[in-house]
Enzyme design. Structure first.
Site, mmCIF file in Angstrom:
data_model
loop_
_atom_site.group_PDB
_atom_site.id
_atom_site.type_symbol
_atom_site.label_atom_id
_atom_site.label_comp_id
_atom_site.label_asym_id
_atom_site.label_seq_id
_atom_site.Cartn_x
_atom_site.Cartn_y
_atom_site.Cartn_z
ATOM 1 N N HIS A 111 0.795 -1.234 0.000
ATOM 2 C CA HIS A 111 0.000 0.000 0.000
ATOM 3 C C HIS A 111 0.833 1.293 0.000
ATOM 4 C CE1 HIS A 111 -3.430 -2.495 0.234
ATOM 5 N NE2 HIS A 111 -3.628 -2.551 1.532
ATOM 6 N N HIS A 185 -9.925 2.181 0.469
ATOM 7 C CA HIS A 185 -9.911 1.042 1.388
ATOM 8 C C HIS A 185 -11.011 1.138 2.458
ATOM 9 C CE1 HIS A 185 -8.052 -2.379 3.307
ATOM 10 N NE2 HIS A 185 -6.971 -2.312 2.552
ATOM 11 N N GLU A 313 -11.620 -3.601 -3.146
ATOM 12 C CA GLU A 313 -10.608 -2.627 -3.566
ATOM 13 C C GLU A 313 -10.426 -2.747 -5.073
ATOM 14 O OE1 GLU A 313 -7.172 -3.474 -0.900
ATOM 15 O OE2 GLU A 313 -8.709 -4.472 0.289
HETATM 16 C C1 BGC Z 1 -4.601 -6.427 1.897
HETATM 17 C C2 BGC Z 1 -4.403 -7.238 3.158
HETATM 18 C C3 BGC Z 1 -3.963 -6.323 4.259
HETATM 19 C C4 BGC Z 1 -5.000 -5.230 4.419
HETATM 20 C C5 BGC Z 1 -4.656 -4.218 5.475
HETATM 21 C C6 BGC Z 1 -5.635 -5.393 2.165
HETATM 22 O O1 BGC Z 1 -5.805 -4.608 1.025
HETATM 23 O O2 BGC Z 1 -4.958 -7.238 0.817
HETATM 24 O O3 BGC Z 1 -3.487 -8.277 2.938
HETATM 25 O O4 BGC Z 1 -3.806 -7.036 5.452
HETATM 26 O O5 BGC Z 1 -5.190 -4.552 3.202
HETATM 27 O O6 BGC Z 1 -3.406 -3.701 5.264
#
Ligand code: BGC
Length: 349
Positions: A111, A185, A313
């Site tokens: 991310h 998110h 997402e």
């Molecule tokens: C990811 C997860 C992660 C979560 C929080 C999601 O987009 O796919 O693996 O734990 O975000 O960071």
């Protein structure tokens, strides 16, 4: 239709934190902070006539900065950028240049790195409260931020329509070739009192999912969903045949013409009668059922646990920057990045 701007009384990096509320004539409203463009509230009328908030978060802005929350940080309701999901080994190459990013998820980058777009204060560049209720936020990510090349200017507009659609329109431009993959998110729970989402009915319009390695990084291989627990082509309870220790944390390749706006996913919750349909121009949708969620004192003092929400997402294929067969996530200086994703709320009775 109306838009209100409410100062939070907090300055971060010299910038004032503001909450923007978009309200339509049905009383549906969305509250968004210019910090991380966090969707703090998304309040809709359910089939029982009650106003219901369908996203997880906190009652106050301050709680989003709480060190306990950040220690096991789930990215509540925020934009994710410059690069959503994982980049294998945090490394990629554009032309002759190689870039090494922070490895903040094992040896991979998750991310956008240590401090992504979710922790920045965005400028409010335009608001509209005439026929349309919208706000446009802008963030300039400088060349070298989190080791990504190029000055990247990102605009994100949220528009709330009279049909209870929240439309997210992204645009980005760079002065040097860079890697870009943006998403949002939000953690949704459509049940009136929250709790485990295993009985929400889910449908995903994708016949293939992406294989992942042990660190959830995408390998490049597509796997047909047919005959597997990842088959959501017909609606089924999310928990119907999931692995109870994992839930879902997987990317689905949408069946569509690349770039078209199409229905990616549809979620129905019987008690509230709420339906969330997600439309997107993006090629994939990542379903995350919040296995790692463990947040104390959320809204109304509620604790949030594993499987207490789901995220859809919409984005480009994770790790596409290392997999040439996937649609490109390289943005050049003459290109315009665009993405539209719509969260549409309706009732099933
Ligand atoms: C990811 C997860 C992660 C979560 C929080 C999601 O987009 O796919 O693996 O734990 O975000 O960071």
């Amino acid at each position: 239709m109306s838009v209100q701007q409410i100062p939070i009384g907090k300055i971060i990096d010299g910038e004032e934190v503001i909450a923007v509320e978009l309200i339509n004539s049905k009383g549906t409203y969305v509250k968004i902070f210019n910090y991380g463009t966090i969707i703090n509230k998304f309040v809709v009328k359910n089939a029982n006539g009650e106003m219901q908030d369908i996203v997880l978060g906190f009652d106050t802005f301050e709680e989003y900065l709480n060190p306990d929350y950040l220690a096991n940080y789930p990215y509540f309701g925020a934009i994710v950028g410059r690069y959503a999901n994982r980049i294998k080994n945090g490394r990629f190459t554009i032309g002759e240049e190689s870039y090494q990013l922070a490895q903040n998820a094992g040896t991979d980058t998750l991310h956008g790195g240590v401090e992504g777009f979710d922790r920045k204060v965005w400028d409010i560049v335009e608001v509209g409260d005439g026929e349309q209720s919208f706000v446009t936020f802008q963030y300039e990510s400088v060349d070298g931020e989190e080791n990504f090349p190029g000055n990247l200017i990102v605009d994100l507009t949220f528009e709330l329509t009279e049909n209870d659609e929240l439309i997210l329109s992204y645009e980005a431009e760079t002065d040097k070739a860079t890697a870009v993959n943006l998403t949002h998110h939000s953690y949704f729970n459509l049940a009136p009192n929250g709790g485990n989402i295993k009985n929400h009915k889910q449908q995903i319009f994708g016949a293939n999912y992406l294989e992942q390695d042990d660190n959830y990084s995408v390998t490049g291989k597509l796997i047909p969903v047919e005959g597997t627990p990842w088959d959501f082509t017909k609606p089924k309870a999310i928990g119907h045949n999931w692995n109870e220790d994992e839930g879902y944390d997987q990317t689905f390749v949408l069946d569509k013409i690349y770039g078209d706006l199409s229905l990616a996913s549809k979620t129905i919750e019987e008690e509230s009668g709420l339906v969330l349909s997600v439309y997107t121009t993006e090629p994939v949708a990542h379903l995350y059922t919040a296995k790692y969620l463990e947040v104390k004192n959320g809204k109304g003092g509620k604790d949030y646990d594993s499987y207490g929400a789901f995220c859809v997402e919409t984005q480009h294929h994770p790790n596409a920057v290392n997999i040439p067969e996937f649609p490109s996530t390289i943005l050049g200086p003459d290109d315009l990045y665009t993405q539209t994703t719509i969260y549409k709320i309706s009732l099933n009775r």
